[in-house]
Design an enzyme around this catalytic site. Sequence first.
Site, PDB file in Angstrom:
ATOM      1  N   TYR A  98      -1.785   4.098  -8.891  1.00 10.75           N
ATOM      2  CA  TYR A  98      -0.675   3.491  -9.527  1.00 10.75           C
ATOM      3  C   TYR A  98      -1.149   2.766 -10.728  1.00 10.75           C
ATOM      4  O   TYR A  98      -2.153   2.060 -10.760  1.00 10.75           O
ATOM      5  CB  TYR A  98      -0.066   2.576  -8.425  1.00 10.75           C
ATOM      6  CG  TYR A  98       1.071   2.066  -8.845  1.00 10.75           C
ATOM      7  CD1 TYR A  98       2.260   2.545  -8.946  1.00 10.75           C
ATOM      8  CD2 TYR A  98       0.789   0.569  -8.944  1.00 10.75           C
ATOM      9  CE1 TYR A  98       3.306   1.626  -9.410  1.00 10.75           C
ATOM     10  CE2 TYR A  98       2.027  -0.248  -9.387  1.00 10.75           C
ATOM     11  CZ  TYR A  98       3.003   0.361  -9.630  1.00 10.75           C
ATOM     12  OH  TYR A  98       4.251  -0.526 -10.264  1.00 10.75           O
ATOM     13  N   ASP A 170      -4.151   1.399   0.359  1.00 10.81           N
ATOM     14  CA  ASP A 170      -2.622   1.420  -0.345  1.00 10.81           C
ATOM     15  C   ASP A 170      -1.778   2.330   0.609  1.00 10.81           C
ATOM     16  O   ASP A 170      -1.998   3.616   0.175  1.00 10.81           O
ATOM     17  CB  ASP A 170      -2.575   1.624  -1.694  1.00 10.81           C
ATOM     18  CG  ASP A 170      -1.054   1.076  -2.236  1.00 10.81           C
ATOM     19  OD1 ASP A 170      -0.275   1.559  -1.363  1.00 10.81           O
ATOM     20  OD2 ASP A 170      -0.980   0.804  -3.416  1.00 10.81           O
TER      21      ASP A 170
HETATM   22  C1  LIG Z   1       5.139  -0.053  -6.512  1.00 11.56           C
HETATM   23  C2  LIG Z   1       3.493   0.220  -6.079  1.00 11.56           C
HETATM   24  C3  LIG Z   1       2.708  -0.723  -6.043  1.00 11.56           C
HETATM   25  C4  LIG Z   1       2.987  -2.177  -6.929  1.00 11.56           C
HETATM   26  O1  LIG Z   1       4.162  -2.725  -5.969  1.00 11.56           O
HETATM   27  P1  LIG Z   1       5.083  -3.896  -6.659  1.00 11.56           P
HETATM   28  O2  LIG Z   1       5.910  -3.919  -5.227  1.00 11.56           O
HETATM   29  O3  LIG Z   1       6.104  -3.105  -7.597  1.00 11.56           O
HETATM   30  O4  LIG Z   1       4.441  -5.085  -7.169  1.00 11.56           O
HETATM   31  C5  LIG Z   1       1.461  -0.416  -5.691  1.00 11.56           C
HETATM   32  N1  LIG Z   1       1.032   0.686  -5.277  1.00 11.56           N
HETATM   33  C6  LIG Z   1       1.898   1.743  -5.292  1.00 11.56           C
HETATM   34  C7  LIG Z   1       1.478   2.844  -4.599  1.00 11.56           C
HETATM   35  C8  LIG Z   1       3.232   1.507  -5.594  1.00 11.56           C
HETATM   36  O5  LIG Z   1       3.788   2.627  -5.535  1.00 11.56           O
END
Ligand SMILES: *Cc1c(COP(=O)(O)O)cnc(C)c1O
Length: 387
Positions: A98, A170
């Site tokens: 990301y 993540d």
């Molecule tokens: C959007 C996203 C983030 C960041 O999150 P926010 O809520 O925009 O700060 C991190 N990891 C992934 C995979 C994302 O899609």
Amino acid sequence: MQLETKLVQAGVGKDEKTGAVNFPVYYATAYRHPTLGQSTGYDYTRTANPTRSVLEETIAEAESGDAGFACASGMAAVHTVMGLFSQGDHLIVSLDLYGGTYRLFEQVLSRYGLTFTYVDLRDIQKVAEAVRPETKAIFVETPTNPLMQITDIREVVQLAKRHELLTIVDNTFMTPYCQRPLELGADIVLHSATKYLGGHNDVLAGLIVTKGSQLSEKIRFLHNSIGAVLGPQDSWLLVRGMKTLALRMERHQSNAFAVASKLKEHSAVTEVFYPGLAEHPDHDVQKSQASGFSGMVSFRLKSVDQVGVFLQNLRLVSFAESLGGVESLCTYPTTQTHADIPQEIREYVGVCDRLLRLSVGIEHPDDLVADLTQALDASLVVGGAVR
Ligand SMILES: *Cc1c(COP(=O)(O)O)cnc(C)c1O
């Protein structure tokens, strides 16, 4: 109880005084102590807030973890977790990452003396070769964004445990409804809850779930010390969104299948990336570690000249950044989510300027397919000539 039930029942019966079915929003920042040395469990809202607690207990249970922590955004969640590491520490990270996480690592945390090596985590040999004496963790994004490459979480965990590294996953794209990395041996799961967990494109939030009491206490300390915590109103919105997660994910997924199958057949498209397709190179790994495929589909157009025309012709699907909401969105990673990744790295990874990413919503699949088809048809006709 099954996950669907736990999510729907989040907070029900927990406000014992009133019996409120939907747990209320507690705006109070300070809480009275009954007497010296006593606490209701709530003192000051950064440390703990009753509405946020309902959310944190719900996500901890959904991810089969020991503790949950709600943050102001997904990036705040990543930053809080990175507080575990000190100057000189090294992390191995998914190559196709990301863009915001890449930016935090390379433009912020690198200044604090952390170093990062980006590796295609599907190649476990390469991961092993990247381990150094100062390596402390492996940071996994699976599927990767936007190429939908799948990392074998069990394989990474095995390697990490051999070298006493933490495995951080993540899980934004999959949600605990489709994939629970802690059950596969990971130590920390984090989410941009702004996406599927919130589910309605109306709340910015991040979540962390930890396994084990030692790690949970370390994150609890960082969460309170850094202070990038989620406010009570947003905590409430997120709990409300999560109640329908199971229903939404089923529909996101069936719609994604319909869209991916249609894109595959269209002459304007050269490649489709969806882990649910049997021909996806990582399809079997995905099936072995997850119970679903979620609703994210990427694809490449034949020529970069088609991109503008395609986006301009979309009527139902919005050309907008973000993902995971009930409304379908189409993103152009080159100028949006991945703009902060240098061009040569982006292209090496495969995020080329013909790549588009769809967050398939929960509209009727026929309407989505019709809209995408007409925009693809239009993209083939530039300047009145069919190419
Ligand atoms: C959007 C996203 C983030 C960041 O999150 P926010 O809520 O925009 O700060 C991190 N990891 C992934 C995979 C994302 O899609």
